[in-house]
Design a protein around this motif. Structure first.
Motif, PDB file in Angstrom:
ATOM      1  N   ILE A 167       1.026  -0.947  -0.114  1.00  0.00           N
ATOM      2  CA  ILE A 167       0.054   0.659   0.178  1.00  0.00           C
ATOM      3  C   ILE A 167       1.074   1.141  -0.537  1.00  0.00           C
ATOM      4  N   VAL A 168       0.535   1.809  -0.871  1.00  0.00           N
ATOM      5  CA  VAL A 168       1.176   3.281  -0.675  1.00  0.00           C
ATOM      6  C   VAL A 168      -0.049   4.920  -0.272  1.00  0.00           C
ATOM      7  N   VAL A 169       0.822   5.133   0.094  1.00  0.00           N
ATOM      8  CA  VAL A 169      -0.017   6.075   0.783  1.00  0.00           C
ATOM      9  C   VAL A 169       0.301   7.903   0.164  1.00  0.00           C
ATOM     10  N   ASP A 170       0.141   9.027  -0.076  1.00  0.00           N
ATOM     11  CA  ASP A 170       0.686   9.917  -0.527  1.00  0.00           C
ATOM     12  C   ASP A 170      -0.115  11.500   1.184  1.00  0.00           C
ATOM     13  N   ASN A 171       1.101  11.968   0.506  1.00  0.00           N
ATOM     14  CA  ASN A 171       0.814  13.131   0.904  1.00  0.00           C
ATOM     15  C   ASN A 171       1.860  13.378   2.479  1.00  0.00           C
ATOM     16  N   VAL A 172       2.081  12.158   2.834  1.00  0.00           N
ATOM     17  CA  VAL A 172       2.052  11.972   4.776  1.00  0.00           C
ATOM     18  C   VAL A 172       2.534  12.608   5.699  1.00  0.00           C
ATOM     19  N   LEU A 173       3.627  13.946   4.701  1.00  0.00           N
ATOM     20  CA  LEU A 173       4.224  14.710   5.252  1.00  0.00           C
ATOM     21  C   LEU A 173       3.227  16.598   5.542  1.00  0.00           C
ATOM     22  N   PHE A 174       2.485  15.955   4.080  1.00  0.00           N
ATOM     23  CA  PHE A 174       1.580  17.385   4.075  1.00  0.00           C
ATOM     24  C   PHE A 174       2.036  18.653   4.449  1.00  0.00           C
ATOM     25  N   SER A 175       3.152  19.088   3.714  1.00  0.00           N
ATOM     26  CA  SER A 175       3.720  20.338   3.116  1.00  0.00           C
ATOM     27  C   SER A 175       4.026  20.887   4.763  1.00  0.00           C
ATOM     28  N   GLY A 176       5.096  19.356   5.443  1.00  0.00           N
ATOM     29  CA  GLY A 176       5.181  19.973   6.792  1.00  0.00           C
ATOM     30  C   GLY A 176       4.509  19.831   8.112  1.00  0.00           C
ATOM     31  N   GLN A 177       3.189  20.290   7.456  1.00  0.00           N
ATOM     32  CA  GLN A 177       2.132  20.893   8.701  1.00  0.00           C
ATOM     33  C   GLN A 177       1.443  19.422   9.723  1.00  0.00           C
ATOM     34  N   VAL A 178       2.234  18.796   9.758  1.00  0.00           N
ATOM     35  CA  VAL A 178       1.404  17.092   9.959  1.00  0.00           C
ATOM     36  C   VAL A 178       2.339  17.348  11.631  1.00  0.00           C
ATOM     37  N   ILE A 179       3.003  18.579  11.619  1.00  0.00           N
ATOM     38  CA  ILE A 179       4.040  18.807  12.616  1.00  0.00           C
ATOM     39  C   ILE A 179       3.165  19.564  13.595  1.00  0.00           C
ATOM     40  N   ASP A 180       2.839  20.618  12.882  1.00  0.00           N
ATOM     41  CA  ASP A 180       1.929  22.000  13.575  1.00  0.00           C
ATOM     42  C   ASP A 180       1.635  21.623  14.780  1.00  0.00           C
ATOM     43  N   PRO A 181       2.244  22.148  16.119  1.00  0.00           N
ATOM     44  CA  PRO A 181       0.952  22.338  17.136  1.00  0.00           C
ATOM     45  C   PRO A 181      -0.283  22.092  17.281  1.00  0.00           C
ATOM     46  N   TYR A 182      -1.268  22.602  16.090  1.00  0.00           N
ATOM     47  CA  TYR A 182      -2.485  23.431  15.819  1.00  0.00           C
ATOM     48  C   TYR A 182      -2.962  22.840  14.422  1.00  0.00           C
ATOM     49  N   PRO A 183      -2.132  21.868  14.253  1.00  0.00           N
ATOM     50  CA  PRO A 183      -3.337  20.825  12.781  1.00  0.00           C
ATOM     51  C   PRO A 183      -4.732  22.036  12.279  1.00  0.00           C
ATOM     52  N   SER A 184      -4.776  21.958  11.214  1.00  0.00           N
ATOM     53  CA  SER A 184      -6.445  22.317  10.726  1.00  0.00           C
ATOM     54  C   SER A 184      -6.402  21.036   9.954  1.00  0.00           C
ATOM     55  N   GLU A 185      -7.818  20.983   9.311  1.00  0.00           N
ATOM     56  CA  GLU A 185      -8.460  19.318   9.226  1.00  0.00           C
ATOM     57  C   GLU A 185      -7.620  18.274   9.047  1.00  0.00           C
ATOM     58  N   LYS A 186      -6.818  18.791   7.196  1.00  0.00           N
ATOM     59  CA  LYS A 186      -6.452  17.804   6.783  1.00  0.00           C
ATOM     60  C   LYS A 186      -5.624  17.455   7.254  1.00  0.00           C
ATOM     61  N   PRO A 187      -4.143  18.429   7.548  1.00  0.00           N
ATOM     62  CA  PRO A 187      -3.188  17.440   8.558  1.00  0.00           C
ATOM     63  C   PRO A 187      -3.264  17.264   9.822  1.00  0.00           C
ATOM     64  N   ALA A 188      -4.236  17.121  10.110  1.00  0.00           N
ATOM     65  CA  ALA A 188      -4.744  16.145  11.471  1.00  0.00           C
ATOM     66  C   ALA A 188      -5.094  15.234  11.302  1.00  0.00           C
ATOM     67  N   ALA A 189      -5.420  15.183   9.755  1.00  0.00           N
ATOM     68  CA  ALA A 189      -6.790  14.113  10.318  1.00  0.00           C
ATOM     69  C   ALA A 189      -5.344  12.971   9.063  1.00  0.00           C
ATOM     70  N   ILE A 190      -4.287  13.565   8.361  1.00  0.00           N
ATOM     71  CA  ILE A 190      -3.244  12.980   8.118  1.00  0.00           C
ATOM     72  C   ILE A 190      -2.197  12.162   9.301  1.00  0.00           C
ATOM     73  N   ARG A 191      -2.174  13.026  10.317  1.00  0.00           N
ATOM     74  CA  ARG A 191      -1.728  12.963  11.293  1.00  0.00           C
ATOM     75  C   ARG A 191      -2.063  11.599  12.019  1.00  0.00           C
ATOM     76  N   ALA A 192      -3.371  11.608  12.489  1.00  0.00           N
ATOM     77  CA  ALA A 192      -3.569  10.990  13.157  1.00  0.00           C
ATOM     78  C   ALA A 192      -4.056   9.253  11.898  1.00  0.00           C
ATOM     79  N   PHE A 193      -3.375   9.505  10.366  1.00  0.00           N
ATOM     80  CA  PHE A 193      -3.747   8.351  10.183  1.00  0.00           C
ATOM     81  C   PHE A 193      -2.487   7.619  10.073  1.00  0.00           C
ATOM     82  N   ASN A 194      -0.727   8.751   9.920  1.00  0.00           N
ATOM     83  CA  ASN A 194       0.362   8.307  11.026  1.00  0.00           C
ATOM     84  C   ASN A 194       0.545   7.085  10.979  1.00  0.00           C
TER      85      ASN A 194
END
Ligand SMILES: C[S@@+](CC[C@H](N)C(=O)[O-])C[C@H]1O[C@@H](n2cnc3c(N)ncnc32)[C@H](O)[C@@H]1O
Length: 234
Positions: A167-194
């Motif tokens: 399984i290949v999953v794209d955008n798992v760093l989401f322009s670096g926003q996965v490590i934002d302290p208060y991420p918006s919906e999409k990076p927060a979803a990616i973070r939960a997925f990761n």
């Protein structure tokens, strides 16, 4: 404490170099990318970049995949790249919710000569995955659609992957926003997925800093040991 990163930051010049030395020329890939930019300049950023497309073709060939599925067609760029790696009897199912994008993708695939090996399923991808025939299994899957849906796509796909399937999953760093302290919906979803994927003992997994971040997960054979404990990311 992990060592300092050794990854190179890609300047535009270095990216050009990487593409010109590491990506086999596929005139149709370049054409679809260019025509998507002309047709939908506001949306073209959704398309996988050229080096990622080349990697998808490479991975399909490397795994000798014959049954491939992608979630998120857009104008057909990644679909073309996946289909290019398939043998003659191989099949790609591509899932897309927008009839407009689906129509564009079908046109490009016809022109590129890969339409005969791609089935486009129009509708919400989770419904498509749920409604697949009971015996549908896949050698390779590519997830690249709405980010809040990633965990559901993963859960729907894992049981359908053959042991050893990728399984290949794209955008798992989401322009670096996965490590934002208060991420918006999409990076927060990616973070939960990761975190979800990392804790899944059904797969071996590696996250790569290719393009916008790419996770490769290989389904384990039943009965093999789970991965060693990972420190859990927040
Ligand atoms: C990032 S784009 C895909 C890009 C494509 N893989 C490529 O490289 O050209 C995401 C696509 O997913 C589609 N999409 C969004 N939500 C969806 C859903 N629930 N089911 C199926 N497709 C969806 C969007 O319409 C969009 O075309």
């Amino acid at each position: 404490m992990p060592a300092a990163p050794k990854s190179v930051v890609l300047t535009p010049g270095l990216h050009d170099y990487l593409v010109s030395h590491g990506v086999p020329a596929d005139p149709w890939a370049a054409r679809i990318a260019e025509r998507t930019r002309q047709l939908a300049p506001d949306w073209a950023h959704m398309q996988a970049p050229i080096e990622e497309g080349a990697l998808l073709t490479f991975l399909v060939r490397l795994t000798r995949a014959r049954h491939v599925i992608e979630v998120g067609t857009f104008t057909g760029y990644s679909g073309l790249c996946l289909a290019r790696g398939l043998p003659d009897e191989g099949q790609l199912i591509s899932c897309e919710i927008s009839s407009e994008w689906a129509q564009v993708a079908r046109g490009f695939w016809e022109e590129a000569g890969v339409a005969d090996r791609i089935e486009l399923w129009l509708g919400p991808a989770l419904e498509t995955l749920t409604n697949l025939a009971d015996d549908s299994t896949f050698d390779l899957a590519f997830i690249d659609a709405d980010k809040p849906g990633y965990i559901d796509y993963w859960e729907a796909l894992i049981p359908r992957m053959r042991p050893g399937g990728l399984i290949v999953v794209d955008n798992v760093l989401f322009s670096g926003q996965v490590i934002d302290p208060y991420p918006s919906e999409k990076p927060a979803a990616i973070r939960a997925f990761n975190t979800h994927a990392m804790q899944d003992s059904r797969v071996d997994l590696v996250m790569l800093s290719v393009a916008d971040g790419l996770t490769l997960a290989r389904k384990r054979s039943p009965g093999t040991a789970g991965p060693a404990d990972h420190p859990i990311a927040s």
